[in-house]
Each structure stands twice: as C-alpha cells, then as structure tokens.
Design a protein around this motif. Structure first.
Motif, PDB file in Angstrom:
ATOM      1  N   ALA A  33       0.843  -1.199   0.000  1.00  0.00           N
ATOM      2  CA  ALA A  33       0.000   0.000   0.000  1.00  0.00           C
ATOM      3  C   ALA A  33       0.872   1.239   0.000  1.00  0.00           C
ATOM      4  O   ALA A  33       1.987   1.236   0.551  1.00  0.00           O
ATOM      5  N   ILE A  34       0.352   2.304  -0.633  1.00  0.00           N
ATOM      6  CA  ILE A  34       1.050   3.587  -0.676  1.00  0.00           C
ATOM      7  C   ILE A  34       0.122   4.652  -0.105  1.00  0.00           C
ATOM      8  O   ILE A  34      -1.028   4.765  -0.535  1.00  0.00           O
ATOM      9  N   LEU A  35       0.635   5.428   0.863  1.00  0.00           N
ATOM     10  CA  LEU A  35      -0.075   6.611   1.354  1.00  0.00           C
ATOM     11  C   LEU A  35       0.622   7.829   0.758  1.00  0.00           C
ATOM     12  O   LEU A  35       1.824   8.028   0.972  1.00  0.00           O
ATOM     13  N   THR A  36      -0.103   8.617  -0.016  1.00  0.00           N
ATOM     14  CA  THR A  36       0.553   9.725  -0.697  1.00  0.00           C
ATOM     15  C   THR A  36      -0.361  10.940  -0.824  1.00  0.00           C
ATOM     16  O   THR A  36      -1.530  10.892  -0.456  1.00  0.00           O
ATOM     17  N   CYS A  37       0.214  12.042  -1.333  1.00  0.00           N
ATOM     18  CA  CYS A  37      -0.532  13.302  -1.416  1.00  0.00           C
ATOM     19  C   CYS A  37      -1.476  13.299  -2.621  1.00  0.00           C
ATOM     20  O   CYS A  37      -1.229  12.642  -3.628  1.00  0.00           O
ATOM     21  N   MET A  38      -2.525  14.104  -2.505  1.00  0.00           N
ATOM     22  CA  MET A  38      -3.490  14.218  -3.605  1.00  0.00           C
ATOM     23  C   MET A  38      -2.985  15.126  -4.730  1.00  0.00           C
ATOM     24  O   MET A  38      -3.649  15.260  -5.763  1.00  0.00           O
ATOM     25  N   ASP A  39      -1.822  15.746  -4.561  1.00  0.00           N
ATOM     26  CA  ASP A  39      -1.283  16.678  -5.560  1.00  0.00           C
ATOM     27  C   ASP A  39      -1.436  16.126  -6.985  1.00  0.00           C
ATOM     28  O   ASP A  39      -1.064  14.991  -7.267  1.00  0.00           O
ATOM     29  N   ALA A  40      -1.969  16.961  -7.878  1.00  0.00           N
ATOM     30  CA  ALA A  40      -2.291  16.513  -9.240  1.00  0.00           C
ATOM     31  C   ALA A  40      -1.060  16.122 -10.046  1.00  0.00           C
ATOM     32  O   ALA A  40      -1.166  15.405 -11.049  1.00  0.00           O
ATOM     33  N   ARG A  41       0.134  16.569  -9.611  1.00  0.00           N
ATOM     34  CA  ARG A  41       1.353  16.232 -10.349  1.00  0.00           C
ATOM     35  C   ARG A  41       1.834  14.821 -10.065  1.00  0.00           C
ATOM     36  O   ARG A  41       2.699  14.293 -10.776  1.00  0.00           O
ATOM     37  N   LEU A  42       1.317  14.226  -8.996  1.00  0.00           N
ATOM     38  CA  LEU A  42       1.770  12.887  -8.604  1.00  0.00           C
ATOM     39  C   LEU A  42       0.827  11.827  -9.170  1.00  0.00           C
ATOM     40  O   LEU A  42      -0.389  11.905  -8.958  1.00  0.00           O
ATOM     41  N   ASP A  43       1.388  10.851  -9.863  1.00  0.00           N
ATOM     42  CA  ASP A  43       0.597   9.721 -10.329  1.00  0.00           C
ATOM     43  C   ASP A  43       1.232   8.448  -9.789  1.00  0.00           C
ATOM     44  O   ASP A  43       2.182   7.925 -10.373  1.00  0.00           O
ATOM     45  N   PRO A  44       0.742   7.967  -8.651  1.00  0.00           N
ATOM     46  CA  PRO A  44       1.374   6.802  -8.006  1.00  0.00           C
ATOM     47  C   PRO A  44       1.441   5.589  -8.925  1.00  0.00           C
ATOM     48  O   PRO A  44       2.407   4.832  -8.873  1.00  0.00           O
ATOM     49  N   ALA A  45       0.436   5.416  -9.785  1.00  0.00           N
ATOM     50  CA  ALA A  45       0.467   4.258 -10.689  1.00  0.00           C
ATOM     51  C   ALA A  45       1.707   4.319 -11.571  1.00  0.00           C
ATOM     52  O   ALA A  45       2.335   3.299 -11.853  1.00  0.00           O
ATOM     53  N   ARG A  46       2.092   5.541 -11.950  1.00  0.00           N
ATOM     54  CA  ARG A  46       3.256   5.664 -12.835  1.00  0.00           C
ATOM     55  C   ARG A  46       4.545   5.762 -12.063  1.00  0.00           C
ATOM     56  O   ARG A  46       5.548   5.146 -12.421  1.00  0.00           O
ATOM     57  N   TYR A  47       4.573   6.569 -10.964  1.00  0.00           N
ATOM     58  CA  TYR A  47       5.865   6.702 -10.266  1.00  0.00           C
ATOM     59  C   TYR A  47       6.267   5.429  -9.548  1.00  0.00           C
ATOM     60  O   TYR A  47       7.434   5.231  -9.239  1.00  0.00           O
ATOM     61  N   ALA A  48       5.278   4.552  -9.262  1.00  0.00           N
ATOM     62  CA  ALA A  48       5.613   3.305  -8.579  1.00  0.00           C
ATOM     63  C   ALA A  48       5.331   2.073  -9.435  1.00  0.00           C
ATOM     64  O   ALA A  48       5.438   0.946  -8.952  1.00  0.00           O
ATOM     65  N   GLY A  49       4.948   2.277 -10.686  1.00  0.00           N
ATOM     66  CA  GLY A  49       4.789   1.140 -11.598  1.00  0.00           C
ATOM     67  C   GLY A  49       3.628   0.222 -11.270  1.00  0.00           C
ATOM     68  O   GLY A  49       3.798  -1.001 -11.220  1.00  0.00           O
ATOM     69  N   LEU A  50       2.460   0.791 -11.053  1.00  0.00           N
ATOM     70  CA  LEU A  50       1.308  -0.020 -10.681  1.00  0.00           C
ATOM     71  C   LEU A  50       0.348  -0.214 -11.852  1.00  0.00           C
ATOM     72  O   LEU A  50       0.100   0.713 -12.619  1.00  0.00           O
ATOM     73  N   ALA A  51      -0.194  -1.403 -11.932  1.00  0.00           N
ATOM     74  CA  ALA A  51      -1.321  -1.649 -12.826  1.00  0.00           C
ATOM     75  C   ALA A  51      -2.557  -1.863 -11.946  1.00  0.00           C
ATOM     76  O   ALA A  51      -2.435  -2.052 -10.725  1.00  0.00           O
ATOM     77  N   GLU A  52      -3.731  -1.850 -12.562  1.00  0.00           N
ATOM     78  CA  GLU A  52      -4.952  -2.130 -11.822  1.00  0.00           C
ATOM     79  C   GLU A  52      -4.817  -3.461 -11.086  1.00  0.00           C
ATOM     80  O   GLU A  52      -4.330  -4.437 -11.655  1.00  0.00           O
ATOM     81  N   GLY A  53      -5.240  -3.476  -9.836  1.00  0.00           N
ATOM     82  CA  GLY A  53      -5.191  -4.713  -9.064  1.00  0.00           C
ATOM     83  C   GLY A  53      -3.908  -4.929  -8.287  1.00  0.00           C
ATOM     84  O   GLY A  53      -3.820  -5.845  -7.470  1.00  0.00           O
ATOM     85  N   ASP A  54      -2.895  -4.082  -8.504  1.00  0.00           N
ATOM     86  CA  ASP A  54      -1.583  -4.310  -7.885  1.00  0.00           C
ATOM     87  C   ASP A  54      -1.501  -3.935  -6.410  1.00  0.00           C
ATOM     88  O   ASP A  54      -0.899  -4.647  -5.613  1.00  0.00           O
ATOM     89  N   ALA A  55      -1.984  -2.730  -6.051  1.00  0.00           N
ATOM     90  CA  ALA A  55      -1.671  -2.178  -4.722  1.00  0.00           C
ATOM     91  C   ALA A  55      -2.781  -1.233  -4.271  1.00  0.00           C
ATOM     92  O   ALA A  55      -3.566  -0.746  -5.089  1.00  0.00           O
ATOM     93  N   HIS A  56      -2.824  -0.975  -2.966  1.00  0.00           N
ATOM     94  CA  HIS A  56      -3.717   0.052  -2.440  1.00  0.00           C
ATOM     95  C   HIS A  56      -3.026   1.408  -2.507  1.00  0.00           C
ATOM     96  O   HIS A  56      -1.842   1.511  -2.165  1.00  0.00           O
ATOM     97  N   VAL A  57      -3.755   2.422  -2.928  1.00  0.00           N
ATOM     98  CA  VAL A  57      -3.241   3.787  -2.903  1.00  0.00           C
ATOM     99  C   VAL A  57      -4.212   4.633  -2.090  1.00  0.00           C
ATOM    100  O   VAL A  57      -5.390   4.734  -2.425  1.00  0.00           O
ATOM    101  N   ILE A  58      -3.717   5.215  -0.996  1.00  0.00           N
ATOM    102  CA  ILE A  58      -4.528   6.048  -0.110  1.00  0.00           C
ATOM    103  C   ILE A  58      -4.024   7.473  -0.267  1.00  0.00           C
ATOM    104  O   ILE A  58      -2.822   7.726  -0.129  1.00  0.00           O
ATOM    105  N   ARG A  59      -4.898   8.386  -0.595  1.00  0.00           N
ATOM    106  CA  ARG A  59      -4.452   9.758  -0.863  1.00  0.00           C
ATOM    107  C   ARG A  59      -5.234  10.750  -0.023  1.00  0.00           C
ATOM    108  O   ARG A  59      -6.440  10.616   0.177  1.00  0.00           O
ATOM    109  N   ASN A  60      -4.526  11.769   0.441  1.00  0.00           N
ATOM    110  CA  ASN A  60      -5.177  12.915   1.078  1.00  0.00           C
ATOM    111  C   ASN A  60      -4.243  14.117   0.910  1.00  0.00           C
ATOM    112  O   ASN A  60      -3.158  13.988   0.328  1.00  0.00           O
ATOM    113  N   ALA A  61      -4.659  15.268   1.374  1.00  0.00           N
ATOM    114  CA  ALA A  61      -3.829  16.462   1.256  1.00  0.00           C
ATOM    115  C   ALA A  61      -2.579  16.272   2.106  1.00  0.00           C
ATOM    116  O   ALA A  61      -2.653  16.161   3.332  1.00  0.00           O
TER     117      ALA A  61
END
Ligand SMILES: [Zn+2]
Length: 192
Positions: A33-61
């Motif tokens: 799982a990844i806890l990360t910021c909601m900032d529009a410049r961040l795309d966890p799927a791309r910066y961490a190499g995720l495809a659908e079904g791979d990992a949990h991504v929890i986002r907030n400010a």
C-alpha cells in the motif's frame, strides 16, 4: 466539452478495452500500500509502476498519517493482506504554504478560492465564511522531511499496526519524478 463530458468520454474508451481486468481479485496482487498526497502532479500508478489490481493507494492532502489514513491502512492489511507500506510526500507541497491559523482565517473570511502570492495565500472572496474550520486539524507541513518521519513513526507506533509490516518513507521530487530517501525514515519505519 464540459469536464463531466470529458471524463465520461475518457471512461467510455477505457471501458471499451477493459479486457481481463474484469477478472481481477479484490486483494492487491502485489501486497503493498502507498499513502501519498493528492497533488495533481503525482501519479502513483506511474511513479511506482502499478497496474490495476496491484496495490492500495490512499491519498489525502499532504499524504498525512491522519486517523482516516490509518483506518484505510488497517483495513488494507487486516482484511486484504498487504505486508509492506510506503509513505510518499513530495517537494513543493501546498501543505507547506499555510498553517492552521491561516486556513481558519481564510475560511472565516469567505468560501471563495484564495489566491497564492509571494506572501502565501490571501482571501479575495466576498464572504460570509465559516468558523467551522477552527474544529479541523489541517495537518499542514512545516518541514517536508520531518513530516515524512513523523507520519512513518505515527503509523509504526499505532497499536493496530503489527510490527512485521515495514513502512518506507520517501519524498517525491516534482522536478525529477524521483523518490528520494528521507533521513530517519528507514529507522522510524523498520519492521520490528
Ligand atoms: Zn502535496
């Protein structure tokens, strides 16, 4: 086209080639799982190499370890089996540009969007605002690296988080796309 139409058109083409994603299992296949910021410049799927079904991504400010973020992380391991977590904040985070006091003042003044200038945010709205902001901890950030360590440490010592789960802390650099090590985060999040 309205934003709503743009989103629905994008969804149409996504669903048209959905393919075997219909067979994905509920638990994240790669077990993290990844806890990360909601900032529009961040795309966890791309910066961490995720495809659908791979990992949990929890986002907030801010990607902060709020009670609600911890709620999601606990569900993530207890019911869905994740075994390794990442806390990823980033450089140039908007959460560094205000304090609780500033946010409360802006919202007390009006509900219009504030303006960010060289001296921080200022309110240009007509009002009325609301004092309800006084009752929210906005979890702002004073020191970017320290906030990562604090959040990793808070999750680490939470009584509902088992010691076996390693918690990694990084700062994503918005100029390079790199995940940068944060001094003290590895120690704070080590499995024990
Ligand atoms: Zn941010």
């Amino acid at each position: 086209m309205s934003i709503r139409d743009e989103v629905l058109a994008a969804n149409d083409s996504y669903a048209a080639s959905f393919g075997d994603k219909s067979q994905l299992a509920l638990p994240p296949a790669r077990g993290f799982a990844i806890l990360t910021c909601m900032d529009a410049r961040l795309d966890p799927a791309r910066y961490a190499g995720l495809a659908e079904g791979d990992a949990h991504v929890i986002r907030n400010a801010g990607g902060r370890a709020s009670d609600d973020a911890i709620r999601s992380l606990v569900i993530s391991y207890k019911l869905l089996g994740t075994a390794e977590w990442f806390v990823v904040h980033h450089t140039d985070c908007g959460m560094e540009f205000f304090t609780d006091e500033v946010m409360r003042g802006l919202l007390a003044s009006s509900l219009d969007t504030a303006v960010l200038g060289p001296d921080g945010f200022s309110d240009v709205g007509a009002g009325p605002g609301s004092a309800e902001a006084d009752f929210i901890d906005w979890l702002t950030i004073r020191d970017a690296e320290q906030a990562v360590v604090d959040d990793v440490a808070r999750i680490r010592r939470h009584p509902l988080v088992p010691g076996r789960i390693p918690i990694h802390g990084y700062l994503y650099d918005v100029r390079t796309g790199r995940l940068v090590d944060v001094p003290g985060a590895a120690e704070a999040g080590r499995a024990r």
